[in-house]
Design a protein around this motif. Structure first.
Motif, PDB file in Angstrom:
ATOM      1  N   CYS A  38      35.096 -11.473  45.318  1.00  0.00           N
ATOM      2  CA  CYS A  38      35.990 -10.836  46.298  1.00  0.00           C
ATOM      3  C   CYS A  38      35.535 -11.096  47.733  1.00  0.00           C
ATOM      4  O   CYS A  38      36.185 -10.647  48.677  1.00  0.00           O
ATOM      5  CB  CYS A  38      36.105  -9.346  46.025  1.00  0.00           C
ATOM      6  SG  CYS A  38      34.697  -8.380  46.582  1.00  0.00           S
ATOM      7  N   GLY A  40      32.990  -9.970  49.317  1.00  0.00           N
ATOM      8  CA  GLY A  40      32.288  -8.877  49.994  1.00  0.00           C
ATOM      9  C   GLY A  40      33.139  -7.660  50.251  1.00  0.00           C
ATOM     10  O   GLY A  40      32.749  -6.789  51.025  1.00  0.00           O
ATOM     11  N   CYS A  44      34.849  -6.452  43.217  1.00  0.00           N
ATOM     12  CA  CYS A  44      34.719  -7.342  42.051  1.00  0.00           C
ATOM     13  C   CYS A  44      33.484  -7.074  41.192  1.00  0.00           C
ATOM     14  O   CYS A  44      33.486  -7.389  40.017  1.00  0.00           O
ATOM     15  CB  CYS A  44      34.724  -8.805  42.491  1.00  0.00           C
ATOM     16  SG  CYS A  44      33.197  -9.328  43.306  1.00  0.00           S
ATOM     17  N   CYS A  47      28.627  -9.382  42.467  1.00  0.00           N
ATOM     18  CA  CYS A  47      27.446  -9.537  43.324  1.00  0.00           C
ATOM     19  C   CYS A  47      26.379  -8.521  42.917  1.00  0.00           C
ATOM     20  O   CYS A  47      25.528  -8.147  43.706  1.00  0.00           O
ATOM     21  CB  CYS A  47      27.823  -9.355  44.794  1.00  0.00           C
ATOM     22  SG  CYS A  47      28.431  -7.689  45.151  1.00  0.00           S
ATOM     23  N   CYS A  84      26.806  -7.090  48.208  1.00  0.00           N
ATOM     24  CA  CYS A  84      27.643  -7.191  49.419  1.00  0.00           C
ATOM     25  C   CYS A  84      27.642  -5.893  50.206  1.00  0.00           C
ATOM     26  O   CYS A  84      28.089  -5.865  51.356  1.00  0.00           O
ATOM     27  CB  CYS A  84      29.066  -7.622  49.079  1.00  0.00           C
ATOM     28  SG  CYS A  84      30.058  -6.375  48.241  1.00  0.00           S
TER      29      CYS A  84
HETATM   30 FE1  FES Z   1      32.781  -8.471  45.336  1.00  0.00          FE
HETATM   31 FE2  FES Z   1      30.454  -7.588  46.236  1.00  0.00          FE
HETATM   32  S1  FES Z   1      31.295  -9.550  46.452  1.00  0.00           S
HETATM   33  S2  FES Z   1      31.949  -6.489  45.153  1.00  0.00           S
END
Ligand code: FES
Length: 104
Positions: A38, A40, A44, A47, A84
């Motif tokens: 996603c 950051g 999603c 990360c 993120c």
């Molecule tokens: Fe998607 Fe952290 S990059 S939640």
């Protein structure tokens, strides 16, 4: 500041963190395997990292959105965070994290 990352093969990488970057951005900039789909947006859970003992309490606590998104993470543990959402600051010099598995 340094960000120390253990990859999924157990190899340790010492990365140069940049002030105000997220840990996810530092990890991706070093071409370590993190899909961070996603980009950051805390949407999603790809990360996902484990934060080393002694560092968990030094991070800004996870916001509710991060807690909710971690429900979609794989092999979530007490020390799980979304990279993120970890903003690099000088206080976090030497932060150690381990990349969580992307699938079981
Ligand atoms: Fe998607 Fe952290 S990059 S939640």
């Amino acid at each position: 500041m340094k960000l120390i990352v253990t990859d999924r093969n157990g190899k340790v990488h010492t990365l140069d963190g940049r002030e105000d970057w997220s840990a996810m951005e530092v990890i991706r900039d070093a071409n370590l395997p993190m899909s961070a789909e996603c980009g950051g947006a805390c949407a999603c859970a790809t990360c996902h990292v484990y934060v080393a003992d002694g560092w968990v309490d030094r991070l800004v606590p996870a916001a509710q959105q991060e807690v909710d998104m971690l429900d979609f993470g794989v092999a979530v543990q007490e020390n799980s965070r979304l990279a993120c959402q970890i903003k690099m600051t000088s206080d976090l010099d030497g932060l150690e994290v381990t990349l969580a598995p992307e699938s079981l």
